[in-house]
Design a protein around this motif. Structure first.
Motif, PDB file in Angstrom:
ATOM      1  N   PHE A   1      26.689  52.531  41.384  1.00 39.52           N
ATOM      2  CA  PHE A   1      26.905  52.070  40.008  1.00 39.52           C
ATOM      3  C   PHE A   1      27.412  53.218  39.140  1.00 39.52           C
ATOM      4  CE2 PHE A   1      25.571  50.771  35.716  1.00 39.52           C
ATOM      5  CZ  PHE A   1      26.303  49.604  35.636  1.00 39.52           C
ATOM      6  N   GLU A   2      26.876  54.418  39.351  1.00 39.46           N
ATOM      7  CA  GLU A   2      27.338  55.600  38.605  1.00 39.46           C
ATOM      8  C   GLU A   2      28.813  55.871  38.927  1.00 39.46           C
ATOM      9  OE1 GLU A   2      25.942  57.471  36.187  1.00 39.46           O
ATOM     10  OE2 GLU A   2      27.692  58.794  36.126  1.00 39.46           O
ATOM     11  N   ALA A   3      29.192  55.641  40.176  1.00 35.29           N
ATOM     12  CA  ALA A   3      30.603  55.842  40.561  1.00 35.29           C
ATOM     13  C   ALA A   3      31.500  54.907  39.747  1.00 35.29           C
ATOM     14  CB  ALA A   3      30.778  55.585  42.054  1.00 35.29           C
ATOM     15  N   LEU A   4      31.080  53.647  39.631  1.00 34.02           N
ATOM     16  CA  LEU A   4      31.866  52.681  38.837  1.00 34.02           C
ATOM     17  C   LEU A   4      31.935  53.118  37.374  1.00 34.02           C
ATOM     18  CD1 LEU A   4      31.766  50.930  41.364  1.00 34.02           C
ATOM     19  CD2 LEU A   4      30.949  49.025  39.992  1.00 34.02           C
ATOM     20  N   GLU A   5      30.803  53.555  36.846  1.00 34.54           N
ATOM     21  CA  GLU A   5      30.768  53.979  35.434  1.00 34.54           C
ATOM     22  C   GLU A   5      31.605  55.233  35.215  1.00 34.54           C
ATOM     23  OE1 GLU A   5      26.301  53.921  34.457  1.00 34.54           O
ATOM     24  OE2 GLU A   5      27.339  52.931  32.818  1.00 34.54           O
ATOM     25  N   ALA A   6      31.528  56.172  36.156  1.00 32.64           N
ATOM     26  CA  ALA A   6      32.284  57.425  36.010  1.00 32.64           C
ATOM     27  C   ALA A   6      33.781  57.117  35.972  1.00 32.64           C
ATOM     28  CB  ALA A   6      31.949  58.370  37.160  1.00 32.64           C
ATOM     29  N   LEU A   7      34.231  56.220  36.843  1.00 33.12           N
ATOM     30  CA  LEU A   7      35.659  55.875  36.864  1.00 33.12           C
ATOM     31  C   LEU A   7      36.053  55.173  35.568  1.00 33.12           C
ATOM     32  CD1 LEU A   7      36.047  54.745  40.585  1.00 33.12           C
ATOM     33  CD2 LEU A   7      36.716  56.917  39.547  1.00 33.12           C
ATOM     34  N   GLU A   8      35.145  54.361  35.076  1.00 31.38           N
ATOM     35  CA  GLU A   8      35.382  53.661  33.803  1.00 31.38           C
ATOM     36  C   GLU A   8      35.505  54.691  32.674  1.00 31.38           C
ATOM     37  OE1 GLU A   8      35.784  50.485  34.037  1.00 31.38           O
ATOM     38  OE2 GLU A   8      35.789  49.858  31.942  1.00 31.38           O
ATOM     39  N   ASP A   9      34.569  55.638  32.648  1.00 29.42           N
ATOM     40  CA  ASP A   9      34.581  56.671  31.594  1.00 29.42           C
ATOM     41  C   ASP A   9      35.847  57.518  31.663  1.00 29.42           C
ATOM     42  OD1 ASP A   9      32.109  55.822  30.807  1.00 29.42           O
ATOM     43  OD2 ASP A   9      31.007  57.445  31.797  1.00 29.42           O
ATOM     44  N   ALA A  10      36.283  57.806  32.903  1.00 35.03           N
ATOM     45  CA  ALA A  10      37.453  58.676  33.070  1.00 35.03           C
ATOM     46  C   ALA A  10      38.755  57.885  32.949  1.00 35.03           C
ATOM     47  CB  ALA A  10      37.377  59.373  34.427  1.00 35.03           C
TER      48      ALA A  10
END
Ligand code: GLV
Ligand code: MN
Ligand code: MN
Length: 413
Positions: free
Chosen positions: A104-113
């Motif tokens: 889930f953090e991976a999805l959020e990190a890509l979203e943030d970036a």
């Protein structure tokens, strides 16, 4: 910003802390067994985080929960990452949950970036990986992969006689999500699972990342012994058919037979039941579980034969039968995924080592569907399946950085 740089250690740690409250135990662990109200609460919390970020969620017929971040080519098969949110009865905060929260953090990190991938990306929480309440474990991923039949699993009962079908309906009622049409899985382009090592090697070797090459084979059995109930005060020992006494004879012979020189064979009797469970009645029934694992299937074949021979001989004069609950062959992960994990760890400047997994994971079933692999991070003293299980925020984040980079490669392929 790169995907790895966008991983937020503080957010990932905070999410572990919030999940740990669901089924939290006084000793700092969790009791969040499969399809319990605590499991439903974890599903709702993940779903609420997902919807807040604009990701879609859905579930399938066995209750696997999927969080989807759309790709630029939505028609392509997605790449998935995840693990499980259920725990042992006296479980830790990281076993399984780390893999779900790292995904889930991976999805959020890509979203943030603001990084778009070609393929959709999914974070998955597979149903009932632990297999402590409902046997066998890794059930959700096995049904998804078509290795276990959905109908057979719905009929499985827990130790109190509650069927998985009933518990699943209650869970999906308490944690509703849109239901996928298909009864079982859909195509995946790749799968990578992050997990704490659950063993002592990484810590001993001072390495941050375990590049997981495969998973040893595992089998589970239940030995059922039938004797005869009798009065504890009046019945001479010579006239008894004591089912528990028979169970101890069988178990002792099995411990001896499974002791190997290189200490590679894992043999565990983890649950024993004696009936009727009265101090002054000679037990009429006894049963116990066996969990046996080894990297080589041939060794497990030989050992299984030995165990099956021991049961009737040592159980006499009681009668006995052995039920095999699961047989999961050893898994070899995809070479390209293994190389990607190693290469990304190296590029991120993280120390790493290749290693097989002693524990079972959902990845062993998903590996039969698509290229799959795993990333391990250390846990304190290698302790797991214990409430004191612990890991550091930095190691959890490091594993997640590797995960993001591997997912990016697979999702743009
Ligand atoms: C998973 O928890 C296993 O028993 O390997
Ligand atoms: Mn696990
Ligand atoms: Mn576990």
């Amino acid at each position: 910003m790169s995907g790895a740089k966008a991983v937020r250690e503080d957010r990932l740690w905070q999410r572990h802390a919030e999940m740990a409250k669901l089924g939290g135990t006084p000793k700092g662990g969790v009791n969040r067994q499969a399809l319990s109200p605590e499991d439903a609460a974890a599903r709702n919390l993940l779903a609420s985080w997902a919807t807040a970020r604009g990701f879609s969620i859905f579930t399938d017929a066995i209750g696997n929960l999927f969080v989807r971040r759309q790709g630029s080519d939505p028609g392509l098969a997605p790449v998935a990452s995840g693990s499980h949110m259920d725990s042992q009865p006296t479980g830790g905060r990281f076993d399984g949950m780390y893999g779900v929260l790292a995904a889930f953090e991976a999805l959020e990190a890509l979203e943030d970036a603001g990084i778009q991938t070609r393929r959709p990306l999914m974070a998955v929480a597979w149903t009932n990986e632990e297999g402590s309440r409902f046997q066998p474990g890794a059930m959700g991923s096995a049904v998804f992969a078509g290795r276990f039949k959905l109908d057979d699993m719905l009929g499985v009962k827990d130790w109190e006689g509650v069927s998985l079908g009933e518990a699943l309906a209650a869970t999906l009622n308490a944690a509703p999500a849109p239901m996928l049409d298909a009864m079982t899985g859909f195509p995946l382009a790749g799968y990578v699972e992050a997990h704490i090592e659950q063993g002592p090697q990484l810590e001993a070797e001072c390495k941050t990342i375990g590049v997981v090459t495969g998973i040893q084979g595992s089998r589970r059995y239940i030995v059922h012994i039938a004797g005869e109930e009798a009065h504890a005060g009046t019945t001479p020992r010579s006239a008894r058919k004591d089912a528990f006494a028979a169970a101890t004879r069988v178990a002792t012979a099995m411990y001896e037979a499974t002791t190997d020189q290189d200490d590679a064979l894992r043999f565990t009797i983890g649950r024993v039941e004696v009936q009727p469970g009265s101090p002054n009645t000679v037990p009429g029934k006894a049963s116990f579980t066996i969990d046996m694992r080894h990297p080589e299937d041939a060794v497990l074949d030989v050992m299984e034969k030995t165990l099956l021979e021991i049961v009737p001989v040592r159980a006499a004069p009681c009668s006995a039968r052995t039920e095999r609950v699961t047989n999961v062959a050893p898994t070899n992960f995809d070479r390209r995924v293994i190389e990607l994990v190693r290469e990304k760890a190296e590029r991120l400047g993280l120390s790493h080592m290749d290693m097989p997994s002693g524990a079972g994971h959902d990845a062993m079933h998903i590996a039969t569907l698509c290229p799959a692999g795993m990333i391990f991070v250390p846990c304190e003293r290698g302790i797991s399946h214990n409430e004191i299980e612990n890991a550091t925020p930095a190691d959890l984040a490091a594993g997640t950085r590797v995960l993001v980079e591997v997912l990016l490669e697979l999702a743009n392929y």
